[in-house]
Design an enzyme around this catalytic site. Structure first.
Site, short mmCIF file in Angstrom:
data_model
loop_
_atom_site.label_atom_id
_atom_site.label_comp_id
_atom_site.label_asym_id
_atom_site.label_seq_id
_atom_site.Cartn_x
_atom_site.Cartn_y
_atom_site.Cartn_z
N GLU A 2 0.87 -1.16 0.00
CA GLU A 2 0.00 0.00 0.00
C GLU A 2 0.92 1.23 0.00
O GLU A 2 1.83 1.30 0.82
CB GLU A 2 -0.88 -0.01 1.26
N ARG A 14 5.88 -13.24 9.32
CA ARG A 14 6.54 -12.00 8.94
C ARG A 14 7.93 -11.95 9.54
O ARG A 14 8.25 -12.63 10.51
CB ARG A 14 5.72 -10.80 9.38
N LYS A 47 4.82 0.67 9.14
CA LYS A 47 4.86 1.97 8.46
C LYS A 47 4.30 3.07 9.34
O LYS A 47 4.77 4.20 9.31
CB LYS A 47 4.10 1.88 7.14
P1 ATP Z 1 3.03 -2.27 7.70
O1 ATP Z 1 2.36 -2.93 8.85
O2 ATP Z 1 4.45 -1.94 7.93
O3 ATP Z 1 2.25 -1.14 7.14
P2 ATP Z 1 1.88 -3.88 5.74
O4 ATP Z 1 1.88 -5.34 5.73
O5 ATP Z 1 0.63 -3.18 6.12
O6 ATP Z 1 3.09 -3.40 6.62
P3 ATP Z 1 1.81 -3.56 2.96
O7 ATP Z 1 2.19 -2.38 2.16
O8 ATP Z 1 0.39 -3.93 3.01
O9 ATP Z 1 2.35 -3.27 4.39
O10 ATP Z 1 2.71 -4.83 2.62
C1 ATP Z 1 3.09 -5.23 1.35
C2 ATP Z 1 3.56 -6.65 1.42
O11 ATP Z 1 4.68 -6.76 2.28
C3 ATP Z 1 2.48 -7.55 1.98
O12 ATP Z 1 2.37 -8.68 1.13
C4 ATP Z 1 2.98 -7.93 3.34
O13 ATP Z 1 2.61 -9.22 3.66
C5 ATP Z 1 4.50 -7.82 3.19
N1 ATP Z 1 5.12 -7.50 4.48
C6 ATP Z 1 4.93 -6.39 5.23
N2 ATP Z 1 5.64 -6.46 6.37
C7 ATP Z 1 6.32 -7.64 6.34
C8 ATP Z 1 7.23 -8.31 7.23
N3 ATP Z 1 7.61 -7.78 8.39
N4 ATP Z 1 7.73 -9.51 6.85
C9 ATP Z 1 7.39 -10.05 5.68
N5 ATP Z 1 6.54 -9.50 4.81
C10 ATP Z 1 6.00 -8.31 5.12
MG MG Z 2 -1.05 -2.58 5.34
#
Ligand code: ATP
Ligand code: MG
Length: 625
Positions: free
Chosen positions: A74, A316, A326
């Site tokens: 996102e 994760r 983020k």
């Molecule tokens: P955040 O919580 O930091 O905002 P998010 O998962 O909401 O992270 P996205 O932009 O939705 O952020 O994530 C994009 C991709 O990255 C998703 O497929 C998510 O599963 C993966 N991802 C995010 N954080 C991790 C992590 N710590 N380890 C592995 N994959 C991750």
């Molecule tokens: Mg997210």
């Protein structure tokens, strides 16, 4: 140290490339893909050349990609180390199995998204070494924006309504929450649940037309208010938001919910293996339910065609001493705790790059931490170990003096005829790669050495510079003899101290005919070797040294108080001296500075006029960390 998930053994080669893959350890994701390839699950799939519905793909060719994966961030912040893991995993699996990985922006939430983030994310993925455009021969660039599917998502919602599987609920959010029940109590039906298809179509059209304020109505999937899986208790799938979107502007005032949008995005792009993190495991039944319904025909037309994508969840990446969310990263940037998204202490990809971690080291980290179903913490040192493994063979050696102390060779003119005489010296650019050549430099009567290479009174086992002195037993001891590395043996004759008693200048004599690489080099045996820079050549530079951003291993465990654990001493700037050849290097050039670790010229601040270097990591883990 709380690291139940010890890194698996290193692969045979320390520098993964995207062209040759070393034998990679298997994991449940690889096994799932291998099973599907063996069974031909996706072999007959058609590909319309881009994202589209069933009819669009039906008129396309047989999909030339054996599997399709995606990386779907996102655009509401910069990518971090967890995303790096996901990028390496998804693009890596696609590469290894003759597939493709789509770069997709999951930009269905208008409030927090921004074009700045889109640009930064594209740059970071490219820098990590992955490419969604290299597949031009296989149907164009695989760069997608979920917001391009708003029409199709709207059609999907209408499709569900027509199937009698979605209804517009006009209760307050509080009422809906109360009716959901909990794990022990089944939910109760909304009074709007029994609306007719026509009424739902009309009310959904009213939502879309803009006459209703935010929160006045939501579209809900009609599944099962008594399901033991809370996510199946008629989840909201569309909501009203009178907010402009960074790409579609004011075209829409209704936006799909993430859990509705994501499976549809995957299906429109004909993703075969949709990999996400474990928190989405409970969403998988809804993911499957939704795609199943959308592949059922309404008036002879299905929106989506089989074979449908399948979701797989992995644990994760959690790294100690940082936060990887983020939202939290944004908070640190906004409150000025760090200098920006690319602050070298942050675990953002931009910060890691600026700090000096290489793309190959992040790939290595991703591989070594594996893909598993069990949540675990990785110690921050996995990054440093990967960096050393990558750079040890690649980085040229150089010298920087971080805590300079002046050393004067008082007999220089006697030995060489004049204080302006310079003795040429040379060192290999890399000790194990003589073919890379030598770096030339010169020795003169005044040099910079490290402050801790001198002791007025040596402790036991100190073999570097110390002057003639009386030891603890009252014995007179001579000054030490050491080698100025790649130069001459010198003998310490004395030192000058400042008002505080600290040494400000060391005096020594050159021992003639002892230059490294000459027959006389071994005529005098020394126990200590000292790195140095000739004052006539040394260039002043700022060197930035870093410590963990958080003192706690897991700051996020402390709820809202996580920010209290920020390490006030995580950045130290020192006025150092470096050899002149470093200064002209471009930003993001790497070296090993002898004895001090791996360094990089700062991406933002380094120039020939104001040289700035960051220490990525020391040569070894500090004790007690
Ligand atoms: P955040 O919580 O930091 O905002 P998010 O998962 O909401 O992270 P996205 O932009 O939705 O952020 O994530 C994009 C991709 O990255 C998703 O497929 C998510 O599963 C993966 N991802 C995010 N954080 C991790 C992590 N710590 N380890 C592995 N994959 C991750
Ligand atoms: Mg997210």
């Amino acid at each position: 140290m709380n690291t139940p998930n010890a890194a698996p053994p290193a692969p045979e080669t320390a520098t993964p490339t995207t062209t040759e893959s070393p034998a990679r350890p298997s994991n449940f994701l690889r096994q799932a893909i291998e099973r599907d390839l063996a069974a031909g699950t996706y072999a007959q799939r058609r590909w319309g050349g881009g994202a589209g519905d069933a009819a669009f793909h039906a008129q396309g060719e047989l999909d030339p990609a054996a599997v399709r994966l995606r990386f779907p961030p996102e655009p509401n912040g910069y990518l971090h180390i967890g995303h790096a893991k996901s990028i390496c995993l998804n693009f890596g699996l696609a590469r290894d199995y003759g597939g493709l990985c789509h770069m997709r922006f999951d930009d269905t939430n208008p409030e927090k998204e921004d074009d700045e983030y889109v640009r930064a994310i594209l740059r970071d993925v490219r820098w990590l070494g992955f490419d969604w455009a290299s597949s031009a021969s296989r149907g164009g660039e695989n760069l997608y924006f979920a917001s391009d599917y708003f029409d199709l998502m709207h059609r999907a919602a209408v499709h569900l309504i027509r199937l009698g599987l979605a209804y517009v609920d006009e209760q307050s959010a509080d009422d809906m929450r109360r009716q959901r029940g909990d794990f022990a109590t089944p939910g109760t039906d909304s009074p709007f649940r029994g609306r007719s298809v026509d009424e739902n179509l009309a009310r959904f059209a009213a939502m879309k037309a803009g006459g209703l304020p935010d929160g006045a109505a939501v579209l809900r999937a009609k599944i099962d208010m008594a399901s033991p899986n809370m996510n199946l208790r008629d989840p909201a799938i569309y909501r009203i938001r009178h907010t402009a979107h960074h790409r579609t502007g004011d075209a829409w005032c209704i936006y799909p919910m993430y859990t509705f949008a994501h499976p549809i995005e995957d299906a429109l792009e004909r993703i075969s293996h949709s990999i996400c993190t474990l928190e989405f495991e409970d969403q998988r039944p809804f993911y499957d339910w939704l795609l199943e319904q959308l592949s059922r025909p309404v008036e002879g037309q299905a929106l989506l065609a089989a074979p449908l994508p399948r979701q797989y969840e992995f644990a994760r990446l959690n790294l100690t001493h940082v936060v990887t969310s983020k939202r939290k990263l944004l908070q640190m940037v906004q409150q000025g705790v760090v200098s920006g998204w690319d602050d070298p202490r942050l675990p953002t990809i931009a910060g890691l790059r600026r700090r000096g971690y290489t793309a190959a080291s992040l790939q290595l980290m991703a591989e070594r931490t594996g893909a598993s179903k069990a949540n675990a913490w990785n110690d921050y040192s996995v990054l440093d170990i990967a960096l050393r493994d990558d750079l040890d063979a690649k980085a040229d050696r150089a010298v920087a003096i971080l805590q300079p102390l002046e050393l004067v060779l008082d007999n220089w003119a006697d030995v060489f005829g004049s204080d302006s005489h310079r003795e040429p010296c040379a060192a290999p650019l890399h000790p194990h790669h003589p073919e890379r050549g030598q770096r030339p430099f010169t020795l003169g009567p005044r040099v910079w050495i490290e402050l801790d290479d001198f002791a007025a009174v040596p402790s036991k086992g100190f073999f570097r510079l110390f002057p003639p002195h009386t030891d603890a037993a009252g014995q007179a001891k001579p000054g030490s003899k050491v080698r100025l590395k790649y130069g001459y043996v010198i003998e310490c004759t004395g030192f000058e101290a400042g008002a505080d008693g600290q040494p400000v200048r060391v005096h020594a004599h050159v021992v003639p005919d002892t230059k490294s690489g000459t027959p006389g080099a071994d005529s005098v045996k020394v126990k200590g070797v000292v790195t140095w820079l000739g004052q006539h050549e040394a260039v002043a530079a700022e060197v930035r040294l870093f410590d963990h951003l958080f003192l706690e291993e897991q700051p996020s465990l402390d709820g809202d108080d996580w920010m209290q654990h920020v390490n006030p001493q995580s950045l130290q700037r020192v006025q150092a001296f470096v050899s002149p050849d470093l200064v002209a290097a471009p930003p993001l050039a790497h070296w090993q500075f002898e004895r001090h670790g791996y360094f990089v010229s700062d991406e933002r601040d380094h120039s020939a006029a104001t040289p700035v270097f960051n220490r990525v990591t020391a040569l070894k883990e500090a004790k007690g960390k």
